[in-house]
Design a protein around this motif. Structure first.
Motif, PDB file in Angstrom:
ATOM      1  N   GLY A  49       7.690 -15.250  11.328  1.00 50.92           N
ATOM      2  CA  GLY A  49       9.136 -15.358  11.457  1.00 50.92           C
ATOM      3  C   GLY A  49       9.832 -15.908  10.234  1.00 50.92           C
ATOM      4  N   SER A  50       9.277 -15.642   9.044  1.00 56.94           N
ATOM      5  CA  SER A  50       9.839 -16.165   7.802  1.00 56.94           C
ATOM      6  C   SER A  50      10.226 -15.029   6.868  1.00 56.94           C
ATOM      7  CB  SER A  50       8.821 -17.081   7.101  1.00 56.94           C
ATOM      8  OG  SER A  50       9.221 -17.365   5.775  1.00 56.94           O
ATOM      9  N   PRO A  51      11.529 -14.775   6.677  1.00 53.68           N
ATOM     10  CA  PRO A  51      11.944 -13.707   5.766  1.00 53.68           C
ATOM     11  C   PRO A  51      11.420 -13.898   4.344  1.00 53.68           C
ATOM     12  CG  PRO A  51      13.797 -14.394   7.128  1.00 53.68           C
ATOM     13  CD  PRO A  51      12.691 -15.376   7.372  1.00 53.68           C
ATOM     14  N   ARG A  52      11.316 -15.130   3.886  1.00 56.73           N
ATOM     15  CA  ARG A  52      10.827 -15.380   2.527  1.00 56.73           C
ATOM     16  C   ARG A  52       9.351 -15.020   2.398  1.00 56.73           C
ATOM     17  NH1 ARG A  52      14.768 -18.841   3.704  1.00 56.73           N
ATOM     18  NH2 ARG A  52      16.345 -19.342   2.102  1.00 56.73           N
ATOM     19  N   THR A  53       8.576 -15.348   3.430  1.00 56.86           N
ATOM     20  CA  THR A  53       7.161 -14.992   3.407  1.00 56.86           C
ATOM     21  C   THR A  53       6.993 -13.474   3.515  1.00 56.86           C
ATOM     22  OG1 THR A  53       6.662 -17.086   4.502  1.00 56.86           O
ATOM     23  CG2 THR A  53       4.917 -15.461   4.428  1.00 56.86           C
ATOM     24  N   ASP A  54       7.844 -12.834   4.315  1.00 51.46           N
ATOM     25  CA  ASP A  54       7.803 -11.368   4.415  1.00 51.46           C
ATOM     26  C   ASP A  54       8.038 -10.731   3.046  1.00 51.46           C
ATOM     27  OD1 ASP A  54       7.422 -11.594   7.128  1.00 51.46           O
ATOM     28  OD2 ASP A  54       9.514 -11.176   7.639  1.00 51.46           O
ATOM     29  N   GLU A  55       9.027 -11.248   2.322  1.00 52.06           N
ATOM     30  CA  GLU A  55       9.346 -10.697   1.005  1.00 52.06           C
ATOM     31  C   GLU A  55       8.195 -10.899   0.032  1.00 52.06           C
ATOM     32  OE1 GLU A  55      12.791 -11.081  -2.488  1.00 52.06           O
ATOM     33  OE2 GLU A  55      12.929 -12.278  -0.662  1.00 52.06           O
ATOM     34  N   LEU A  56       7.595 -12.089   0.059  1.00 47.27           N
ATOM     35  CA  LEU A  56       6.457 -12.368  -0.810  1.00 47.27           C
ATOM     36  C   LEU A  56       5.304 -11.414  -0.501  1.00 47.27           C
ATOM     37  CD1 LEU A  56       4.905 -14.090  -2.868  1.00 47.27           C
ATOM     38  CD2 LEU A  56       4.384 -15.685  -1.010  1.00 47.27           C
ATOM     39  N   MET A  57       5.052 -11.185   0.782  1.00 48.16           N
ATOM     40  CA  MET A  57       3.944 -10.329   1.177  1.00 48.16           C
ATOM     41  C   MET A  57       4.195  -8.887   0.762  1.00 48.16           C
ATOM     42  SD  MET A  57       0.983 -10.534   2.478  1.00 48.16           S
ATOM     43  CE  MET A  57      -0.285  -9.598   3.308  1.00 48.16           C
ATOM     44  N   ARG A  58       5.430  -8.422   0.876  1.00 40.19           N
ATOM     45  CA  ARG A  58       5.730  -7.055   0.453  1.00 40.19           C
ATOM     46  C   ARG A  58       5.415  -6.861  -1.024  1.00 40.19           C
ATOM     47  NH1 ARG A  58      10.127  -7.494   4.115  1.00 40.19           N
ATOM     48  NH2 ARG A  58      11.491  -8.277   2.470  1.00 40.19           N
ATOM     49  N   GLY A  59       5.738  -7.858  -1.834  1.00 38.72           N
ATOM     50  CA  GLY A  59       5.430  -7.760  -3.258  1.00 38.72           C
ATOM     51  C   GLY A  59       3.945  -7.759  -3.531  1.00 38.72           C
ATOM     52  N   ILE A  60       3.212  -8.601  -2.824  1.00 40.87           N
ATOM     53  CA  ILE A  60       1.759  -8.673  -2.992  1.00 40.87           C
ATOM     54  C   ILE A  60       1.108  -7.347  -2.608  1.00 40.87           C
ATOM     55  CG2 ILE A  60      -0.335  -9.721  -2.028  1.00 40.87           C
ATOM     56  CD1 ILE A  60       0.990 -11.489  -4.066  1.00 40.87           C
ATOM     57  N   LEU A  61       1.534  -6.778  -1.490  1.00 41.53           N
ATOM     58  CA  LEU A  61       0.928  -5.532  -1.029  1.00 41.53           C
ATOM     59  C   LEU A  61       1.359  -4.346  -1.878  1.00 41.53           C
ATOM     60  CD1 LEU A  61       1.091  -6.085   2.839  1.00 41.53           C
ATOM     61  CD2 LEU A  61      -0.895  -6.262   1.338  1.00 41.53           C
ATOM     62  N   ALA A  62       2.553  -4.407  -2.456  1.00 42.00           N
ATOM     63  CA  ALA A  62       2.965  -3.347  -3.387  1.00 42.00           C
ATOM     64  C   ALA A  62       2.051  -3.339  -4.606  1.00 42.00           C
ATOM     65  CB  ALA A  62       4.417  -3.547  -3.809  1.00 42.00           C
ATOM     66  N   GLU A  63       1.706  -4.514  -5.111  1.00 40.63           N
ATOM     67  CA  GLU A  63       0.745  -4.591  -6.224  1.00 40.63           C
ATOM     68  C   GLU A  63      -0.601  -4.004  -5.815  1.00 40.63           C
ATOM     69  OE1 GLU A  63       0.439  -7.933  -9.117  1.00 40.63           O
ATOM     70  OE2 GLU A  63       1.583  -8.991  -7.583  1.00 40.63           O
ATOM     71  N   LEU A  64      -1.027  -4.323  -4.595  1.00 40.91           N
ATOM     72  CA  LEU A  64      -2.330  -3.847  -4.141  1.00 40.91           C
ATOM     73  C   LEU A  64      -2.374  -2.331  -4.066  1.00 40.91           C
ATOM     74  CD1 LEU A  64      -5.068  -4.969  -3.196  1.00 40.91           C
ATOM     75  CD2 LEU A  64      -4.192  -4.862  -0.850  1.00 40.91           C
ATOM     76  N   ARG A  65      -1.240  -1.709  -3.727  1.00 43.78           N
ATOM     77  CA  ARG A  65      -1.214  -0.255  -3.667  1.00 43.78           C
ATOM     78  C   ARG A  65      -1.535   0.373  -5.023  1.00 43.78           C
ATOM     79  NH1 ARG A  65       1.048   2.113   1.049  1.00 43.78           N
ATOM     80  NH2 ARG A  65       0.335   4.056   0.135  1.00 43.78           N
ATOM     81  N   LEU A  66      -1.204  -0.326  -6.109  1.00 44.07           N
ATOM     82  CA  LEU A  66      -1.535   0.197  -7.432  1.00 44.07           C
ATOM     83  C   LEU A  66      -3.046   0.363  -7.586  1.00 44.07           C
ATOM     84  CD1 LEU A  66       0.852  -1.880  -9.749  1.00 44.07           C
ATOM     85  CD2 LEU A  66       1.212   0.412  -8.811  1.00 44.07           C
ATOM     86  N   VAL A  67      -3.793  -0.522  -6.959  1.00 38.71           N
ATOM     87  CA  VAL A  67      -5.256  -0.424  -7.010  1.00 38.71           C
ATOM     88  C   VAL A  67      -5.733   0.722  -6.123  1.00 38.71           C
ATOM     89  CG1 VAL A  67      -7.430  -1.640  -6.601  1.00 38.71           C
ATOM     90  CG2 VAL A  67      -5.440  -2.887  -7.465  1.00 38.71           C
ATOM     91  N   PHE A  68      -5.163   0.827  -4.928  1.00 31.60           N
ATOM     92  CA  PHE A  68      -5.563   1.902  -4.009  1.00 31.60           C
ATOM     93  C   PHE A  68      -5.417   3.270  -4.667  1.00 31.60           C
ATOM     94  CE2 PHE A  68      -4.299  -0.671   0.031  1.00 31.60           C
ATOM     95  CZ  PHE A  68      -5.402  -1.474  -0.140  1.00 31.60           C
ATOM     96  N   HIS A  69      -4.320   3.455  -5.418  1.00 33.06           N
ATOM     97  CA  HIS A  69      -4.056   4.763  -6.011  1.00 33.06           C
ATOM     98  C   HIS A  69      -5.058   5.111  -7.113  1.00 33.06           C
ATOM     99  CE1 HIS A  69      -0.591   4.771  -3.583  1.00 33.06           C
ATOM    100  NE2 HIS A  69       0.198   4.071  -4.363  1.00 33.06           N
ATOM    101  N   SER A  70      -5.815   4.129  -7.578  1.00 34.21           N
ATOM    102  CA  SER A  70      -6.787   4.372  -8.638  1.00 34.21           C
ATOM    103  C   SER A  70      -8.183   4.666  -8.102  1.00 34.21           C
ATOM    104  CB  SER A  70      -6.852   3.149  -9.574  1.00 34.21           C
ATOM    105  OG  SER A  70      -5.592   2.887 -10.159  1.00 34.21           O
ATOM    106  N   MET A  71      -8.362   4.534  -6.780  1.00 35.03           N
ATOM    107  CA  MET A  71      -9.688   4.699  -6.200  1.00 35.03           C
ATOM    108  C   MET A  71     -10.006   6.180  -5.993  1.00 35.03           C
ATOM    109  SD  MET A  71     -10.646   1.574  -6.024  1.00 35.03           S
ATOM    110  CE  MET A  71     -12.068   1.503  -4.937  1.00 35.03           C
ATOM    111  N   ASP A  72     -11.243   6.567  -6.291  1.00 37.71           N
ATOM    112  CA  ASP A  72     -11.656   7.964  -6.165  1.00 37.71           C
ATOM    113  C   ASP A  72     -11.789   8.423  -4.717  1.00 37.71           C
ATOM    114  OD1 ASP A  72     -11.729   8.646  -8.832  1.00 37.71           O
ATOM    115  OD2 ASP A  72     -13.819   8.036  -9.096  1.00 37.71           O
ATOM    116  N   ASP A  73     -12.214   7.512  -3.823  1.00 40.77           N
ATOM    117  CA  ASP A  73     -12.524   7.899  -2.452  1.00 40.77           C
ATOM    118  C   ASP A  73     -11.778   6.990  -1.479  1.00 40.77           C
ATOM    119  OD1 ASP A  73     -13.559   8.782  -0.103  1.00 40.77           O
ATOM    120  OD2 ASP A  73     -15.659   8.358  -0.568  1.00 40.77           O
ATOM    121  N   PRO A  74     -10.480   7.248  -1.243  1.00 41.72           N
ATOM    122  CA  PRO A  74      -9.708   6.365  -0.361  1.00 41.72           C
ATOM    123  C   PRO A  74     -10.253   6.331   1.066  1.00 41.72           C
ATOM    124  CG  PRO A  74      -8.462   8.353  -0.892  1.00 41.72           C
ATOM    125  CD  PRO A  74      -9.660   8.340  -1.785  1.00 41.72           C
TER     126      PRO A  74
END
Length: 234
Positions: free
Chosen positions: A159-184
């Protein structure tokens, strides 16, 4: 590693997003559009972002676009290279390790802080169902998106908008790694069942068991992803 072109393939349909800007175009809205394109895999890590192509497609000024670039650089999705331009960031293995440290702190704390059941679990149920459909259709990028939505839903339980925003940024970074993987499929598919396990524990009101499952999930995911990514960029 990565695509060192100007990202033309990812920008080809960017003009379609022009309507999203409306009459009150802002750098924040431009950043939202580009962030979505990057995290959805339409513009890949290592791609160069052309000011002329993007500005022309969206019908925005160079200054507005540069401010959007600055915002996304601050979010660690873009990097500016002197005399070369702006590129989608390519993460290091150390970056991935740090992302998982932050994920463990935030996600486990969200479950640890839950009060008495029942919990609002609709977002988690929808994410699990979306993941099931994606696996059935062999849509592995969509499964990755559903997985991201599941973990955003876990953090939203705090229930924390600030934590939600932080998490969205963290997971957006993680997607950069996912897109580099050969076998998703190899990476994403096993975690669909583990998401269901966490959801079942929460549905039964056992937040403590859900946190244990989540901690093990993140530990295993971190080990698998860092090993695979290290080989990929090696």
């Amino acid at each position: 590693m990565g695509n060192t072109g100007d990202g033309r393939a990812g920008l080809a349909s960017l003009a379609d997003d022009r309507a999203l800007l409306g009459r009150t175009s802002t750098a924040e809205r431009v950043a939202d559009i580009l962030r979505n394109r990057i995290t959805d895999g339409f513009i890949l890590p290592g791609s160069r972002l052309s000011e002329d192509s993007i500005g022309g497609a969206l019908g925005i000024s160079r200054n507005t676009l540069r401010e959007a670039f600055r915002l996304l650089t601050h979010e660690r999705l873009l990097v500016h290279e002197l005399n070369r331009g702006v590129f989608v960031r390519v993460l290091t293995v150390d970056d991935v390790e740090d992302i998982y440290r932050v994920r463990h702190l935030i996600e486990c704390a969200a479950l640890r802080g839950l009060g008495d059941p029942p919990y609002p679990l609709d977002t988690l149920r929808q994410a699990v169902e979306a993941g099931r459909r994606a696996a059935r259709d062999d849509a592995w990028r969509d499964l990755g998106t559903a997985n991201i939505r599941f973990h955003e839903g876990i953090v939203a339980l705090a229930g924390s908008p600030r934590t939600d925003e932080l998490m969205r940024g963290i997971l957006a970074e993680l997607r950069l790694v996912f897109h580099s993987m050969d076998d998703p499929r190899h990476f994403h598919e096993p975690y669909l069942a583990r998401n269901r396990e966490i959801l079942r524990a929460l549905e039964s009101g056992d937040a403590e068991a859900a946190e244990r499952l989540l901690a093990a999930y993140l530990r295993d995911s971190r080990a698998q992803l860092t090993e695979g990514y290290a080989q990929q960029i090696g």
